[in-house]
Scaffold this motif. Structure first.
Motif, PDB file in Angstrom:
ATOM      1  N   ARG A  15      32.354  16.628 104.244  1.00 17.80           N
ATOM      2  CA  ARG A  15      32.754  15.774 103.130  1.00 17.80           C
ATOM      3  C   ARG A  15      31.517  15.349 102.366  1.00 17.80           C
ATOM      4  NH1 ARG A  15      36.384  10.175 103.164  1.00 17.80           N
ATOM      5  NH2 ARG A  15      36.686  10.114 100.905  1.00 17.80           N
ATOM      6  N   PRO A  16      31.546  15.458 101.034  1.00 19.03           N
ATOM      7  CA  PRO A  16      30.350  15.085 100.275  1.00 19.03           C
ATOM      8  C   PRO A  16      30.045  13.601 100.392  1.00 19.03           C
ATOM      9  CG  PRO A  16      32.196  15.515  98.793  1.00 19.03           C
ATOM     10  CD  PRO A  16      32.633  15.935 100.158  1.00 19.03           C
ATOM     11  N   SER A  17      28.761  13.287 100.315  1.00 18.04           N
ATOM     12  CA  SER A  17      28.282  11.908 100.363  1.00 18.04           C
ATOM     13  C   SER A  17      27.669  11.554  99.017  1.00 18.04           C
ATOM     14  CB  SER A  17      27.226  11.769 101.469  1.00 18.04           C
ATOM     15  OG  SER A  17      26.343  10.708 101.199  1.00 18.04           O
ATOM     16  N   ALA A  18      28.018  10.368  98.500  1.00 20.20           N
ATOM     17  CA  ALA A  18      27.475   9.947  97.209  1.00 20.20           C
ATOM     18  C   ALA A  18      25.956   9.894  97.228  1.00 20.20           C
ATOM     19  CB  ALA A  18      28.055   8.584  96.826  1.00 20.20           C
ATOM     20  N   SER A  19      25.374   9.407  98.330  1.00 19.14           N
ATOM     21  CA  SER A  19      23.918   9.287  98.390  1.00 19.14           C
ATOM     22  C   SER A  19      23.254  10.658  98.431  1.00 19.14           C
ATOM     23  CB  SER A  19      23.487   8.452  99.597  1.00 19.14           C
ATOM     24  OG  SER A  19      23.835   9.081 100.800  1.00 19.14           O
ATOM     25  N   ARG A  20      23.912  11.626  99.089  1.00 16.51           N
ATOM     26  CA  ARG A  20      23.322  12.968  99.135  1.00 16.51           C
ATOM     27  C   ARG A  20      23.497  13.696  97.801  1.00 16.51           C
ATOM     28  NH1 ARG A  20      26.038  13.199 104.343  1.00 16.51           N
ATOM     29  NH2 ARG A  20      27.477  14.716 103.427  1.00 16.51           N
ATOM     30  N   VAL A  21      24.614  13.436  97.106  1.00 13.87           N
ATOM     31  CA  VAL A  21      24.779  13.994  95.759  1.00 13.87           C
ATOM     32  C   VAL A  21      23.683  13.448  94.849  1.00 13.87           C
ATOM     33  CG1 VAL A  21      26.266  13.994  93.711  1.00 13.87           C
ATOM     34  CG2 VAL A  21      27.258  14.413  95.975  1.00 13.87           C
ATOM     35  N   TYR A  22      23.420  12.154  94.955  1.00 13.07           N
ATOM     36  CA  TYR A  22      22.345  11.533  94.170  1.00 13.07           C
ATOM     37  C   TYR A  22      20.999  12.153  94.529  1.00 13.07           C
ATOM     38  CZ  TYR A  22      19.325   7.851  92.294  1.00 13.07           C
ATOM     39  OH  TYR A  22      18.347   7.167  91.606  1.00 13.07           O
ATOM     40  N   ASP A  23      20.767  12.334  95.828  1.00 10.98           N
ATOM     41  CA  ASP A  23      19.526  12.943  96.281  1.00 10.98           C
ATOM     42  C   ASP A  23      19.337  14.321  95.648  1.00 10.98           C
ATOM     43  OD1 ASP A  23      17.225  13.115  98.343  1.00 10.98           O
ATOM     44  OD2 ASP A  23      18.399  14.909  98.785  1.00 10.98           O
ATOM     45  N   TYR A  24      20.409  15.086  95.588  1.00 13.47           N
ATOM     46  CA  TYR A  24      20.337  16.413  94.963  1.00 13.47           C
ATOM     47  C   TYR A  24      19.945  16.295  93.489  1.00 13.47           C
ATOM     48  CZ  TYR A  24      21.997  20.665  92.672  1.00 13.47           C
ATOM     49  OH  TYR A  24      22.085  21.788  91.896  1.00 13.47           O
ATOM     50  N   PHE A  25      20.574  15.366  92.773  1.00 14.10           N
ATOM     51  CA  PHE A  25      20.328  15.247  91.344  1.00 14.10           C
ATOM     52  C   PHE A  25      18.892  14.820  91.034  1.00 14.10           C
ATOM     53  CE2 PHE A  25      25.054  14.784  90.470  1.00 14.10           C
ATOM     54  CZ  PHE A  25      25.129  15.968  89.742  1.00 14.10           C
ATOM     55  N   VAL A  26      18.267  14.043  91.915  1.00 14.26           N
ATOM     56  CA  VAL A  26      16.891  13.605  91.632  1.00 14.26           C
ATOM     57  C   VAL A  26      15.856  14.531  92.268  1.00 14.26           C
ATOM     58  CG1 VAL A  26      17.570  11.209  91.309  1.00 14.26           C
ATOM     59  CG2 VAL A  26      16.836  11.967  93.576  1.00 14.26           C
ATOM     60  N   GLY A  27      16.313  15.697  92.764  1.00 17.34           N
ATOM     61  CA  GLY A  27      15.384  16.701  93.272  1.00 17.34           C
ATOM     62  C   GLY A  27      15.022  16.541  94.726  1.00 17.34           C
ATOM     63  N   GLY A  28      15.821  15.770  95.481  1.00 17.84           N
ATOM     64  CA  GLY A  28      15.547  15.589  96.899  1.00 17.84           C
ATOM     65  C   GLY A  28      15.973  16.795  97.722  1.00 17.84           C
ATOM     66  N   SER A  80      19.671   1.469  98.533  1.00 15.34           N
ATOM     67  CA  SER A  80      18.404   2.186  98.317  1.00 15.34           C
ATOM     68  C   SER A  80      18.536   3.693  98.386  1.00 15.34           C
ATOM     69  CB  SER A  80      17.370   1.713  99.343  1.00 15.34           C
ATOM     70  OG  SER A  80      17.903   1.799 100.653  1.00 15.34           O
ATOM     71  N   GLY A  81      19.549   4.201  99.101  1.00 18.31           N
ATOM     72  CA  GLY A  81      19.749   5.646  99.169  1.00 18.31           C
ATOM     73  C   GLY A  81      18.737   6.354 100.037  1.00 18.31           C
ATOM     74  N   ILE A  82      18.696   7.669  99.896  1.00 22.04           N
ATOM     75  CA  ILE A  82      17.756   8.501 100.652  1.00 22.04           C
ATOM     76  C   ILE A  82      16.401   8.470  99.953  1.00 22.04           C
ATOM     77  CG2 ILE A  82      17.268  10.854 101.442  1.00 22.04           C
ATOM     78  CD1 ILE A  82      20.305  11.289 101.589  1.00 22.04           C
ATOM     79  N   PRO A  83      15.333   8.194 100.677  1.00 20.39           N
ATOM     80  CA  PRO A  83      14.021   8.074 100.033  1.00 20.39           C
ATOM     81  C   PRO A  83      13.593   9.352  99.304  1.00 20.39           C
ATOM     82  CG  PRO A  83      13.953   7.234 102.278  1.00 20.39           C
ATOM     83  CD  PRO A  83      15.269   7.929 102.124  1.00 20.39           C
ATOM     84  N   THR A  84      13.062   9.154  98.115  1.00 17.59           N
ATOM     85  CA  THR A  84      12.410  10.225  97.378  1.00 17.59           C
ATOM     86  C   THR A  84      11.050   9.701  96.946  1.00 17.59           C
ATOM     87  OG1 THR A  84      13.428   9.481  95.317  1.00 17.59           O
ATOM     88  CG2 THR A  84      14.597  11.195  96.540  1.00 17.59           C
ATOM     89  N   VAL A  85      10.240  10.576  96.377  1.00 19.55           N
ATOM     90  CA  VAL A  85       8.890  10.181  95.968  1.00 19.55           C
ATOM     91  C   VAL A  85       8.974   9.054  94.941  1.00 19.55           C
ATOM     92  CG1 VAL A  85       6.797  10.961  94.811  1.00 19.55           C
ATOM     93  CG2 VAL A  85       7.962  12.454  96.441  1.00 19.55           C
ATOM     94  N   GLY A  86       8.137   8.058  95.105  1.00 19.07           N
ATOM     95  CA  GLY A  86       8.108   6.937  94.179  1.00 19.07           C
ATOM     96  C   GLY A  86       9.090   5.850  94.535  1.00 19.07           C
ATOM     97  N   ASN A  87       9.272   5.596  95.827  1.00 18.54           N
ATOM     98  CA  ASN A  87      10.165   4.538  96.247  1.00 18.54           C
ATOM     99  C   ASN A  87       9.539   3.166  96.032  1.00 18.54           C
ATOM    100  OD1 ASN A  87      12.919   4.823  97.663  1.00 18.54           O
ATOM    101  ND2 ASN A  87      11.832   6.697  98.209  1.00 18.54           N
ATOM    102  N   VAL A  88      10.331   2.138  96.305  1.00 24.63           N
ATOM    103  CA  VAL A  88       9.903   0.773  96.006  1.00 24.63           C
ATOM    104  C   VAL A  88       8.618   0.414  96.724  1.00 24.63           C
ATOM    105  CG1 VAL A  88      10.527  -1.663  96.193  1.00 24.63           C
ATOM    106  CG2 VAL A  88      12.258   0.008  95.522  1.00 24.63           C
ATOM    107  N   HIS A  89       8.525   0.703  98.026  1.00 21.38           N
ATOM    108  CA  HIS A  89       7.326   0.284  98.756  1.00 21.38           C
ATOM    109  C   HIS A  89       6.092   1.054  98.298  1.00 21.38           C
ATOM    110  CE1 HIS A  89       8.344   3.792 101.254  1.00 21.38           C
ATOM    111  NE2 HIS A  89       7.111   3.756 101.702  1.00 21.38           N
ATOM    112  N   GLU A  90       6.263   2.307  97.916  1.00 21.54           N
ATOM    113  CA  GLU A  90       5.119   3.082  97.428  1.00 21.54           C
ATOM    114  C   GLU A  90       4.576   2.500  96.130  1.00 21.54           C
ATOM    115  OE1 GLU A  90       6.329   7.476  99.199  1.00 21.54           O
ATOM    116  OE2 GLU A  90       6.951   6.924  97.177  1.00 21.54           O
TER     117      GLU A  90
END
Length: 268
Positions: A15-28, A80-90
């Protein structure tokens, strides 16, 4: 399919996950074929959807830089979703090494991978919790360990409230968070909108119902209500590319095509 090492047991890979769909769209890289298939269906209706997702991430980075420069050193990033480059703490620690960040997400995949990324960083933590239960978030020991609610804090709700149904009382959830923080705190929100969107965008929104987190599009007036009693900082609640762009050329000819509003407000 073979379960990758970053996906904990119990995750439904069919089943698709919204956070993983988002991750795909931002190049994760933390998404499955089922997520990519849904993303491609959405993209068929709205070819600029990936650009919209990236605009949201770009605003996050600009927002965090603004907040650190405004004196904020502690962040509560909900949804916060799945971390990608340029997250809040970075971004925050790049400007203020003492900055502390707690990530909050309901998706166990996002949480599990976040924990792997964060490792032993003593100034960051991640918890699994739901925006619709702000009391549980505020009472979590990991939050209490890193966030001092007697001092100003930035509450980030970037791209999460449009996953909260009317029945879950999003206004009440945000009010609970606003009430918990000290004067001088900031609230940052980005939210998908139906304002000015063509029929194909509204049709694509219906596809989100196939995930466990359907998107609810709201008007600018509805989104403005989340900031009730706080002062919006310039330029107010605007389409994503219009919020304090690094360069005027980043805005583009049609910022409204981002399909979302973003804004930051301060508590007096």
């Amino acid at each position: 399919m073979t379960r990758p090492s970053w996906a904990p047991d119990g995750i439904d890979l069919d089943r698709p996950s919204a956070s993983r769909v988002y991750d795909y769209f931002v190049g994760g890289m933390h998404n499955f074929e089922i997520d990519r298939q849904l993303a491609q269906q959405i993209e068929a209706f709205t070819p600029n959807v990936a650009e919209t997702m990236r605009a949201n991430r770009d605003l996050l980075r600009r927002c965090v830089r603004f907040l650190v420069d405004a004196g904020i050193s502690q962040f509560l990033d909900i949804g916060s979703g799945i971390p990608t480059v340029g997250n809040v703490h970075e971004v925050a620690q790049g400007r203020d090494p003492s900055a502390r960040v707690v990530y909050v997400d309901i998706d166990p995949v996002a949480v599990a991978h976040s924990r792997a990324i964060l490792g032993a960083d003593p100034d960051t933590a991640v918890i699994q919790a739901d925006i619709s239960d702000p009391k549980a978030i505020l009472a979590d020991p990991e939050v209490a360990k890193l966030i001092d609610f007697d001092q100003p804090v930035a509450v980030l709700l970037l791209g999460v409230l449009h996953f909260v149904s009317a029945e879950a009382d999003p206004l009440g959830c945000v009010a609970g968070l606003r009430d918990a923080v000290a004067p001088g705190s900031f609230l940052a929100i980005t939210h998908a909108t139906s304002d000015g969107q063509p029929a194909e965008v509204l049709e694509a929104q219906k596809l989100s119902g196939r995930t466990s987190t359907e998107i609810v599009l709201r008007s600018k007036a509805e989104i403005t209500e989340y900031f009730d009693g706080w002062s919006l900082v310039e330029p107010g609640l605007v389409h994503l590319p219009l919020w304090r762009p690094d360069n005027p050329d980043d805005i583009g000819a049609h910022p409204e095509q981002s399909g979302a509003y973003g804004g930051v407000a301060r508590k007096h």
